[in-house]
Structure formats: structure tokens, C-alpha cells
Design a protein around this motif. Structure first.
Motif, mmCIF file in Angstrom:
data_model
loop_
_atom_site.group_PDB
_atom_site.id
_atom_site.type_symbol
_atom_site.label_atom_id
_atom_site.label_comp_id
_atom_site.label_asym_id
_atom_site.label_seq_id
_atom_site.Cartn_x
_atom_site.Cartn_y
_atom_site.Cartn_z
ATOM 1 N N LYS A 167 2.182 17.506 9.182
ATOM 2 C CA LYS A 167 1.853 17.672 10.652
ATOM 3 C C LYS A 167 2.988 16.629 11.233
ATOM 4 C CE LYS A 167 -2.453 19.441 11.688
ATOM 5 N NZ LYS A 167 -3.683 19.106 12.643
ATOM 6 N N CYS A 168 3.295 15.412 10.647
ATOM 7 C CA CYS A 168 4.034 14.363 11.062
ATOM 8 C C CYS A 168 5.540 14.427 10.505
ATOM 9 C CB CYS A 168 3.451 13.009 10.969
ATOM 10 S SG CYS A 168 1.860 12.814 12.052
ATOM 11 N N GLY A 169 5.684 15.665 9.740
ATOM 12 C CA GLY A 169 7.117 15.683 9.081
ATOM 13 C C GLY A 169 7.245 15.043 7.839
ATOM 14 N N LEU A 170 6.243 14.585 7.006
ATOM 15 C CA LEU A 170 6.364 13.982 5.669
ATOM 16 C C LEU A 170 5.815 14.975 4.666
ATOM 17 C CD1 LEU A 170 4.548 10.558 6.884
ATOM 18 C CD2 LEU A 170 7.092 11.043 6.280
ATOM 19 N N ALA A 171 6.696 15.202 3.549
ATOM 20 C CA ALA A 171 6.302 15.891 2.523
ATOM 21 C C ALA A 171 5.136 15.451 1.787
ATOM 22 C CB ALA A 171 7.456 16.100 1.517
ATOM 23 N N MET A 220 0.696 -1.151 0.025
ATOM 24 C CA MET A 220 -0.035 0.076 -0.046
ATOM 25 C C MET A 220 0.730 1.161 0.071
ATOM 26 S SD MET A 220 -2.803 -1.039 2.772
ATOM 27 C CE MET A 220 -3.884 0.136 2.545
ATOM 28 N N THR A 221 0.492 2.192 -0.805
ATOM 29 C CA THR A 221 1.246 3.590 -0.809
ATOM 30 C C THR A 221 0.825 4.277 0.704
ATOM 31 O OG1 THR A 221 -0.666 4.923 -1.454
ATOM 32 C CG2 THR A 221 0.787 3.798 -3.247
ATOM 33 N N VAL A 222 1.593 5.167 0.932
ATOM 34 C CA VAL A 222 1.432 5.988 2.082
ATOM 35 C C VAL A 222 0.037 6.712 2.061
ATOM 36 C CG1 VAL A 222 2.102 8.133 3.485
ATOM 37 C CG2 VAL A 222 3.828 6.721 2.312
ATOM 38 N N GLY A 223 -0.437 7.147 1.020
ATOM 39 C CA GLY A 223 -1.791 7.803 1.160
ATOM 40 C C GLY A 223 -3.095 6.679 1.570
ATOM 41 N N GLN A 224 -2.710 5.351 0.911
ATOM 42 C CA GLN A 224 -3.671 4.298 1.181
ATOM 43 C C GLN A 224 -3.502 3.820 2.585
ATOM 44 O OE1 GLN A 224 -2.192 1.691 -1.837
ATOM 45 N NE2 GLN A 224 -4.021 2.268 -3.161
ATOM 46 N N ILE A 225 -2.241 3.747 3.168
ATOM 47 C CA ILE A 225 -2.078 3.398 4.686
ATOM 48 C C ILE A 225 -2.898 4.326 5.539
ATOM 49 C CG2 ILE A 225 -0.309 3.142 6.423
ATOM 50 C CD1 ILE A 225 1.566 1.955 4.259
ATOM 51 N N ILE A 226 -2.516 5.630 5.407
ATOM 52 C CA ILE A 226 -3.031 6.619 6.159
ATOM 53 C C ILE A 226 -4.547 6.722 5.961
ATOM 54 C CG2 ILE A 226 -3.050 9.168 6.962
ATOM 55 C CD1 ILE A 226 -0.117 9.350 6.069
ATOM 56 N N MET A 234 -2.698 14.537 3.122
ATOM 57 C CA MET A 234 -1.568 15.253 3.023
ATOM 58 C C MET A 234 -1.361 16.362 4.154
ATOM 59 S SD MET A 234 -1.623 15.631 -1.149
ATOM 60 C CE MET A 234 -1.275 17.378 -1.230
ATOM 61 N N GLU A 235 -2.327 16.947 4.808
ATOM 62 C CA GLU A 235 -2.300 17.828 5.946
ATOM 63 C C GLU A 235 -1.852 17.060 7.252
ATOM 64 O OE1 GLU A 235 -5.379 20.020 8.731
ATOM 65 O OE2 GLU A 235 -6.078 19.677 6.670
ATOM 66 N N LYS A 294 -11.265 15.373 -1.081
ATOM 67 C CA LYS A 294 -11.099 16.116 0.312
ATOM 68 C C LYS A 294 -10.442 15.067 1.303
ATOM 69 C CE LYS A 294 -15.413 18.661 0.422
ATOM 70 N NZ LYS A 294 -16.684 18.849 0.940
ATOM 71 N N MET A 295 -10.391 13.766 0.911
ATOM 72 C CA MET A 295 -9.713 12.888 1.685
ATOM 73 C C MET A 295 -8.078 13.024 1.364
ATOM 74 S SD MET A 295 -9.720 8.754 2.188
ATOM 75 C CE MET A 295 -8.904 8.275 1.041
ATOM 76 N N GLN A 296 -7.710 13.147 0.228
ATOM 77 C CA GLN A 296 -6.254 13.439 -0.114
ATOM 78 C C GLN A 296 -5.755 14.469 0.343
ATOM 79 O OE1 GLN A 296 -5.017 12.278 -4.104
ATOM 80 N NE2 GLN A 296 -3.490 13.991 -4.031
ATOM 81 N N ALA A 297 -6.455 15.743 0.365
ATOM 82 C CA ALA A 297 -6.124 16.984 0.999
ATOM 83 C C ALA A 297 -5.981 16.661 2.491
ATOM 84 C CB ALA A 297 -6.993 18.162 0.663
#
Length: 244
Positions: free
Chosen positions: A142-146, A109-115, A137-138, A131-134
Motif C-alpha cells: 500500500k505504501c509502494g514497497l515491494a 532491524m529489517t523492514v519487517g521487524q520495524i513495521i 507485506m500488505e 498472518k503478521m508477515q502477510a
């Protein structure tokens, strides 16, 4: 912490035991008759040598392990007697940040899918919602990931970055209680302070309660309201952070 909140424990652990059968004649008492409370907005830390039962305590408190005996109450209800609806709400409000960032993330899974997995499972967002992707990413920022890392896979990250993904996954659901199992041990010192400050800030903003499991006494002293010292499955001392 206000006195009114102290009267209402968010999590209550009463006479909790978790034993593992090693053989027919031998039983490992990983957690042996633990009793303590965690109040709303409070951080309680558990410290002790490896194998003393800290992680087993945290996992049993969120139902990853079934207890041998004893009870855990969340908001006054026994978590081991939940119906389906109560269990689903509990899974949303209680999260865990795991110790090993290499085994706790799905490599496919990608980072986006995991979160975003928990957000979809609990119906907070619908699939393919912009809206979920935004939002994901927010949380990542906050957790120091680009934000551009959202489509990458876990194997493309360092251990410290993987741990931040795990932290983002837990915090995305805006839980009320988080078990942090050595959550910053994989990070270098400068990043440790960033994550600990993040956890403290979120705790203050959202009135989060934490069970913080760690070997790092300096980190524990900084983040904790109370500290418990574990030895052979028991809490042998529990005191205010400054007093400890």
C-alpha cells in the motif's frame, strides 16, 4: 465532514506552551499559547518558516515532549494525566511519521521487524505468526514497497523508500490520529502525490484525523481541510483550505 462529527473534536489543544531553556537567562518559546481543535476525519495542516514551532507542536501533542503548560485532550481526556492502560491505548491510536527517514529507523532491524514491532508490542499478532508477515507485506504494498523488501535493512534503501517504511510503520497499527511531520518532503514529486493520495484514501476509509506539517503549500492545499499559519510559536491565521 458531517456536522455531528464537528461537535466532537478528536484532539483539542488548549493554551499549549513548550519552552526550552537555552541558558540561565535565555528561554526559547518554541510553542507559545496554542489553542485549536482537530475533528474526526479532518486534516489540519501547519505551515510556516523553519523554526516557527510546527514540529515541536506535533511532538508535544503526542507526548514526545512534556509541555511547559497547557493541555492536550484526546477523545475528551487530558493525555498528560493518563494511567498506564490509557497511555498504552493512546500509543496505539496515535502515530507519527517523522521528518528524517535516516534517523527514525533502527538500522539493526529489517523492514519487517520495524513495521511489525508495534503490532507485537500491542498484542495484535504473536511472534512468528505467518498472518503478521502477510499483513506487513500488505501494508508495504500500500505504501509502494515491494513485498520482497521485507527482509532488507534501512541502509539498503533510498531516502524516499525509507520514508515509505516510516509511513508503513505508522499506518500498520490503524491509528485514529497521525502527525505527519514533513512526511513527503524526502520524496520526489511523483511519489509525493502517491503518498498524499494514500493518506487521503486511508483518511476517508478509516475516518483518520491528521496533523500535516509541511513547507509544500501545493501539497498542503490538496490534502487539508483547514490550514494554520505559524509564526514564532503562534498560529497567526487558521482558515478553511480554499479560503486560505
Amino acid at each position: 465532514m458531517e456536522n455531528t462529527e464537528k461537535k466532537q473534536p478528536l484532539v483539542q489543544v488548549k493554551n499549549l506552551c513548550k519552552y526550552f531553556e537555552i541558558s540561565r537567562k535565555e528561554t526559547l518559546k518554541a510553542v507559545d499559547d496554542l489553542t485549536f481543535d482537530i475533528y474526526k476525519g479532518e486534516t489540519v495542516s501547519l505551515v510556516g518558516e523553519s523554526g516557527c514551532g510546527k514540529s515541536t507542536t506535533g511532538r508535544t501533542m503526542i507526548k514526545l515532549y512534556n509541555p511547559t503548560s497547557g493541555n492536550v485532550y484526546y477523545d475528551g481526556k487530558d493525555i498528560f494525566k493518563y494511567n498506564h492502560a490509557e497511555q498504552k491505548e493512546f500509543c496505539k491510536k496515535v502515530q507519527m511519521i517523522f521528518q528524517n527517514p535516516y534517523s527514525s529507523l533502527n538500522p539493526r532491524m529489517t523492514v519487517g521487524q520495524i513495521i511489525g514491532e508495534g503490532l507485537l508490542a500491542h498484542g495484535i499478532f504473536k511472534k512468528n505468526d505467518e498472518k503478521m508477515q502477510a499483513y506487513v507485506m500488505e501494508v508495504m504494498e500500500k505504501c509502494g514497497l515491494a513485498p520482497y523488501m521485507i527482509h532488507r535493512y534501512p541502509h539498503q534503501f533510498s531516502g524516499g523508500q525509507r520514508q515509505r517504511i516510516g509511513i508503513a510503520r505508522a499506518l500498520a497499527l490503524k491509528p485514529r490520529f497521525v502527525v505527519c511531520d514533513e512526511a513527503v518532503s524526502a520524496l520526489d514529486v511523483s511519489i509525493q502525490s502517491q503518498i498524499v493520495n494514500l493518506l487521503k484514501d486511508l483518511g476517508s476509509e478509516d475516518n483518520l484525523a491528521y496533523l500535516f506539517i509541511s513547507h509544500g503549500l501545493s501539497v498542503v492545499k490538496y490534502i487539508s481541510d483547514r490550514i494554520g499559519v505559524m509564526y514564532l510559536g503562534n498560529i497567526v491565521e487558521l482558515a478553511e483550505s480554499q479560503e486560505m
